[in-house]
Design an enzyme around this catalytic site. Structure first.
Site, PDB file in Angstrom:
ATOM      1  N   ARG A 117       0.806  -1.234   0.000  1.00 35.23           N
ATOM      2  CA  ARG A 117       0.000   0.000   0.000  1.00 35.23           C
ATOM      3  C   ARG A 117       0.836   1.280   0.000  1.00 35.23           C
ATOM      4  O   ARG A 117       0.365   2.336   0.418  1.00 35.23           O
ATOM      5  CB  ARG A 117      -0.992   0.029   1.165  1.00 35.23           C
ATOM      6  CG  ARG A 117      -1.980  -1.126   1.122  1.00 35.23           C
ATOM      7  CD  ARG A 117      -3.178  -0.890   2.009  1.00 35.23           C
ATOM      8  NE  ARG A 117      -3.975  -2.115   2.063  1.00 35.23           N
ATOM      9  CZ  ARG A 117      -3.825  -3.054   2.994  1.00 35.23           C
ATOM     10  NH1 ARG A 117      -2.949  -2.880   3.975  1.00 35.23           N
ATOM     11  NH2 ARG A 117      -4.561  -4.139   2.962  1.00 35.23           N
ATOM     12  N   LYS A 139       2.461  11.075 -11.857  1.00 32.74           N
ATOM     13  CA  LYS A 139       1.529  10.176 -12.535  1.00 32.74           C
ATOM     14  C   LYS A 139       2.231   8.854 -12.783  1.00 32.74           C
ATOM     15  O   LYS A 139       3.308   8.815 -13.372  1.00 32.74           O
ATOM     16  CB  LYS A 139       1.106  10.760 -13.881  1.00 32.74           C
ATOM     17  CG  LYS A 139       0.009  11.776 -13.810  1.00 32.74           C
ATOM     18  CD  LYS A 139      -0.531  12.015 -15.211  1.00 32.74           C
ATOM     19  CE  LYS A 139      -1.509  13.136 -15.252  1.00 32.74           C
ATOM     20  NZ  LYS A 139      -2.000  13.365 -16.627  1.00 32.74           N
ATOM     21  N   GLU A 181       7.688  16.587 -26.648  1.00 33.22           N
ATOM     22  CA  GLU A 181       7.129  17.058 -25.371  1.00 33.22           C
ATOM     23  C   GLU A 181       7.714  18.421 -24.993  1.00 33.22           C
ATOM     24  O   GLU A 181       7.031  19.265 -24.409  1.00 33.22           O
ATOM     25  CB  GLU A 181       7.384  16.040 -24.249  1.00 33.22           C
ATOM     26  CG  GLU A 181       6.689  14.705 -24.445  1.00 33.22           C
ATOM     27  CD  GLU A 181       5.198  14.700 -24.039  1.00 33.22           C
ATOM     28  OE1 GLU A 181       4.700  15.705 -23.485  1.00 33.22           O
ATOM     29  OE2 GLU A 181       4.540  13.679 -24.285  1.00 33.22           O
ATOM     30  N   LYS A 223       6.611  22.382 -16.001  1.00 33.43           N
ATOM     31  CA  LYS A 223       5.763  21.301 -15.503  1.00 33.43           C
ATOM     32  C   LYS A 223       5.653  21.337 -13.989  1.00 33.43           C
ATOM     33  O   LYS A 223       4.577  21.101 -13.423  1.00 33.43           O
ATOM     34  CB  LYS A 223       6.289  19.941 -15.954  1.00 33.43           C
ATOM     35  CG  LYS A 223       5.393  18.818 -15.455  1.00 33.43           C
ATOM     36  CD  LYS A 223       5.344  17.609 -16.330  1.00 33.43           C
ATOM     37  CE  LYS A 223       4.273  16.650 -15.815  1.00 33.43           C
ATOM     38  NZ  LYS A 223       4.309  15.357 -16.504  1.00 33.43           N
ATOM     39  N   GLU A 233      -4.661  16.949 -11.397  1.00 29.81           N
ATOM     40  CA  GLU A 233      -5.182  17.243 -12.722  1.00 29.81           C
ATOM     41  C   GLU A 233      -6.683  17.504 -12.733  1.00 29.81           C
ATOM     42  O   GLU A 233      -7.441  16.887 -13.475  1.00 29.81           O
ATOM     43  CB  GLU A 233      -4.856  16.095 -13.696  1.00 29.81           C
ATOM     44  CG  GLU A 233      -5.093  16.526 -15.131  1.00 29.81           C
ATOM     45  CD  GLU A 233      -4.569  15.520 -16.154  1.00 29.81           C
ATOM     46  OE1 GLU A 233      -3.458  15.016 -15.962  1.00 29.81           O
ATOM     47  OE2 GLU A 233      -5.281  15.267 -17.120  1.00 29.81           O
ATOM     48  N   ARG A 237      -3.468  21.461 -15.084  1.00 28.31           N
ATOM     49  CA  ARG A 237      -2.554  20.392 -15.477  1.00 28.31           C
ATOM     50  C   ARG A 237      -3.026  19.666 -16.730  1.00 28.31           C
ATOM     51  O   ARG A 237      -2.207  19.122 -17.482  1.00 28.31           O
ATOM     52  CB  ARG A 237      -2.370  19.399 -14.322  1.00 28.31           C
ATOM     53  CG  ARG A 237      -1.372  18.308 -14.633  1.00 28.31           C
ATOM     54  CD  ARG A 237      -0.962  17.508 -13.419  1.00 28.31           C
ATOM     55  NE  ARG A 237      -0.092  16.416 -13.787  1.00 28.31           N
ATOM     56  CZ  ARG A 237       0.456  15.570 -12.933  1.00 28.31           C
ATOM     57  NH1 ARG A 237       0.230  15.704 -11.649  1.00 28.31           N
ATOM     58  NH2 ARG A 237       1.249  14.599 -13.341  1.00 28.31           N
ATOM     59  N   ASN A 241      -1.771  17.851 -21.679  1.00 31.29           N
ATOM     60  CA  ASN A 241      -2.155  16.766 -22.576  1.00 31.29           C
ATOM     61  C   ASN A 241      -2.410  17.228 -24.009  1.00 31.29           C
ATOM     62  O   ASN A 241      -3.020  16.502 -24.787  1.00 31.29           O
ATOM     63  CB  ASN A 241      -3.394  16.049 -22.028  1.00 31.29           C
ATOM     64  CG  ASN A 241      -3.062  15.248 -20.784  1.00 31.29           C
ATOM     65  OD1 ASN A 241      -2.109  14.476 -20.775  1.00 31.29           O
ATOM     66  ND2 ASN A 241      -3.821  15.457 -19.725  1.00 31.29           N
ATOM     67  N   HIS A 244      -2.432  14.784 -26.859  1.00 30.87           N
ATOM     68  CA  HIS A 244      -2.430  13.432 -26.291  1.00 30.87           C
ATOM     69  C   HIS A 244      -3.701  12.650 -26.595  1.00 30.87           C
ATOM     70  O   HIS A 244      -3.662  11.421 -26.649  1.00 30.87           O
ATOM     71  CB  HIS A 244      -2.195  13.490 -24.779  1.00 30.87           C
ATOM     72  CG  HIS A 244      -0.759  13.726 -24.404  1.00 30.87           C
ATOM     73  ND1 HIS A 244      -0.066  14.854 -24.776  1.00 30.87           N
ATOM     74  CD2 HIS A 244       0.127  12.959 -23.702  1.00 30.87           C
ATOM     75  CE1 HIS A 244       1.172  14.785 -24.312  1.00 30.87           C
ATOM     76  NE2 HIS A 244       1.319  13.650 -23.657  1.00 30.87           N
ATOM     77  N   HIS A 248      -2.973   9.354 -28.168  1.00 30.84           N
ATOM     78  CA  HIS A 248      -3.291   8.064 -27.539  1.00 30.84           C
ATOM     79  C   HIS A 248      -4.071   7.177 -28.503  1.00 30.84           C
ATOM     80  O   HIS A 248      -3.875   5.964 -28.537  1.00 30.84           O
ATOM     81  CB  HIS A 248      -4.103   8.280 -26.262  1.00 30.84           C
ATOM     82  CG  HIS A 248      -3.279   8.749 -25.103  1.00 30.84           C
ATOM     83  ND1 HIS A 248      -3.847   9.192 -23.925  1.00 30.84           N
ATOM     84  CD2 HIS A 248      -1.945   8.843 -24.922  1.00 30.84           C
ATOM     85  CE1 HIS A 248      -2.889   9.554 -23.084  1.00 30.84           C
ATOM     86  NE2 HIS A 248      -1.721   9.353 -23.665  1.00 30.84           N
ATOM     87  N   HIS A 261       5.677   7.178 -28.073  1.00 32.82           N
ATOM     88  CA  HIS A 261       4.711   8.100 -27.475  1.00 32.82           C
ATOM     89  C   HIS A 261       4.902   9.530 -28.009  1.00 32.82           C
ATOM     90  O   HIS A 261       3.947  10.178 -28.436  1.00 32.82           O
ATOM     91  CB  HIS A 261       4.846   8.068 -25.946  1.00 32.82           C
ATOM     92  CG  HIS A 261       3.989   9.059 -25.237  1.00 32.82           C
ATOM     93  ND1 HIS A 261       2.610   8.998 -25.237  1.00 32.82           N
ATOM     94  CD2 HIS A 261       4.313  10.169 -24.519  1.00 32.82           C
ATOM     95  CE1 HIS A 261       2.118  10.010 -24.530  1.00 32.82           C
ATOM     96  NE2 HIS A 261       3.120  10.737 -24.094  1.00 32.82           N
TER      97      HIS A 261
END
Lengths: 358, 358
Positions: A117, A139, A181, A223, A233, A237, A241, A244, A248, A261
């Site tokens: 955990r 992330k 990026e 960032k 986010e 934030r 993307n 993206h 994606h 990517h």
């Protein structure tokens, strides 16, 4: 060596940026217990694993070497990390170290988030893309056959080591993917940084160390500011993307691992710019600047062969930014200023998809 | 209907306890978006799934029915939940509802913690054990072949519905397993509650509704107080693991699913009491009271046949309470007062293991 602080209250952490950090940075203060598991891949481990082990403090050091590639960013490979942690009897005070690109960073961070955990982890990104993007902001996660990064957690590292000299061994395609990026930061937040990138792109592609150092520093700085404002986010934030949602869809359709990517993000950013132009938000010249800088960085500016507009619509419908059935996109109000919006007419989106699809 | 509030700042949530809550409790305020996924198992779904669906607000309702049992608390089954969420295109505002015992609750909570890096969930525990224990406190996760609950997250539900009438369909063995955790609360924190339990155990085993309601309420109240003080188990919450280090070893050794969790905890608690007596912390009479109340609840007071003291030592070494190689146990300073400690001599532990092992 420069230090950036990501300000997240009791989850704050430093990013060290510079040359030869394996030797000059001291990791000992960031290792709490007496166990470390290094997670790396088959490409990076032969280059840097021994070098890293040599500078760690005298604790129990284990490693797990995963296959290299986005197609291995799966629950199954994640389980290989848990297997190793349990075989080697790592306890709650263990520290995981990610030594690799974004895939290794995301998986190691997620493994650290879930093992018992939650345990500590350190990011040592070895690609330009992971240095400027996935190592900042916490992330973490893995892909699912039906969608990228669908399973994950927010989990912040103790420290990030972005050593510029490891980029010497990075393949050209990967360097370009990272530049996608970097360009994104300029397009979303900082028109002056975009100007700087246009002027210096050939030097960056030529791997000039000081130019790369500045590009990494400024990208991480932008960032880090955004993440400090919006860790989970819920707002600003999301602008990171840009490109993206289209990107994606490209990655999903091609099967993870065929397009990098950053390559998918580059083509996706051009598509977002195209739609922004159709909506009258940016000029044709602005659009051409986006296409030109991507080309200067040796990045794709078209969607892959054979991908239809139906493919795009189906794959974009599972994007995490869809809320109650409504697709939201990151689009450009100007170069250097992005917005997240569902205020675009479906016909314009359809025109963009038709223009780029096969 | 009674309401308990678990006080965790912006992660606070209510627990509703009472009869026939499916009809009387209103879940609508706890469902944020317009999608719900009910996660249940093959035993519980035929009994209660339609009843639950009938009282939900008019949103998109999907379900996934998993096989029943601790041996299915795996990453693989967790992935079946992700498959369903993605097939049905659930987005970030979805709400997962756990309808089942502790296994379903832990897996659903963990799926909610990880899906798109975190969505809401609601707990509807259908066993006594999950009502008094696993539905309170936000511990979620799955097992690994090398250790129980080794992979997970802390993730709090929006609301918990503990409906006493669902216990009518609970098998006798499961009822006893739940009573093991109820007894644990008395042993760890509350000597008066332990007295009450001794007096009323035959009524509880006979499923007297008002006695069960009080036992659930008091157990949840004690756990809620502890969790409010120590959400991430850095201190006082660890005491709730009385009997669990021995118990987890029993479960691992037998293969998950052969002994119920509560049964293993009962035998483990007797072992902890035995060691506490050897250390001179509780009397022989105290020890006999522990054995007696477990027997009254039809619970095992011996380790399983064929399990050696080496089995115990090996399996206990991977316990999450091991820090830097040092085993820590929850032991009894008195009935109603437990401590977490590494201050026990290895010889006494060995005597306890030898006494209980085959």
């Amino acid at each position: 060596m420069q230090t950036l602080n990501v300000d997240l209250g009791d989850r704050s952490y430093p990013i060290f940026i510079g040359a030869d950090l394996f030797r000059s940075a001291n990791l000992a203060p960031y290792i709490r217990g007496n166990q470390v598991l290094i997670v790396s891949n088959e490409t990076v481990a032969p280059l840097y694993l021994d070098q890293l082990k040599a500078v760690l403090p005298p604790v129990q050091i284990d490693d797990v070497i995963l296959p290299d590639g986005e197609q291995f960013k799966t629950l199954e490979q994640l389980n290989a990390v848990f297997d190793r942690l349990l075989e080697c009897r790592h306890n709650r005070t263990t520290t995981l170290i990610a030594l690799g690109g974004g895939v290794i960073g995301d998986m190691t961070g997620f493994a650290a988030a879930c093992y018992q955990r939650g345990v500590n982890f350190i990011q040592i990104p070895t690609t330009l893309l992971s240095q400027v993007d996935s190592s900042v902001g916490g992330k973490t996660g893995v892909n699912h056959p039906l969608g990228k990064n669908m399973i994950g957690a927010f989990h912040q590292p103790q420290v990030v080591l972005a050593s510029v000299d490891v980029l010497r061994t990075l393949p050209d395609r990967e360097l370009s993917a990272g530049l996608a990026e970097v360009i994104k930061y300029g397009l979303v937040y900082d028109a002056r940084f975009l100007d700087w990138l246009e002027k210096n792109m050939s030097g960056l592609v030529g791997r000039d160390t000081s130019l790369l150092s500045y590009a990494i520093y400024r990208s991480c700085e932008l960032k880090a500011e955004v993440v400090a404002q919006d860790e989970k986010e819920s707002g600003v934030r999301a602008l990171l993307n840009l490109g993206h949602t289209f990107g994606h869809a490209i990655e999903s359709c091609q099967g993870y691992g065929n397009w990098l990517h950053g390559e998918a993000v580059a083509a996706g950013t051009v598509m977002a710019a195209d739609l922004s132009q159709r909506l009258g938000w940016i000029s044709s010249d602005d659009y051409q600047r986006v296409v030109r800088i991507m080309k200067m960085a040796n990045l794709p500016v078209e969607a892959p062969q054979g991908m239809t507009s139906e493919d795009f619509m189906t794959l974009m419908a599972v994007d995490k930014k869809v809320i109650d059935g409504q697709l939201r996109l990151i689009l450009l109000k100007a170069l250097g200023r992005a917005v997240v919006t569902d205020q675009f007419d479906p016909a314009s989106l359809q025109h963009t998809l038709t223009r780029f699809a096969s």
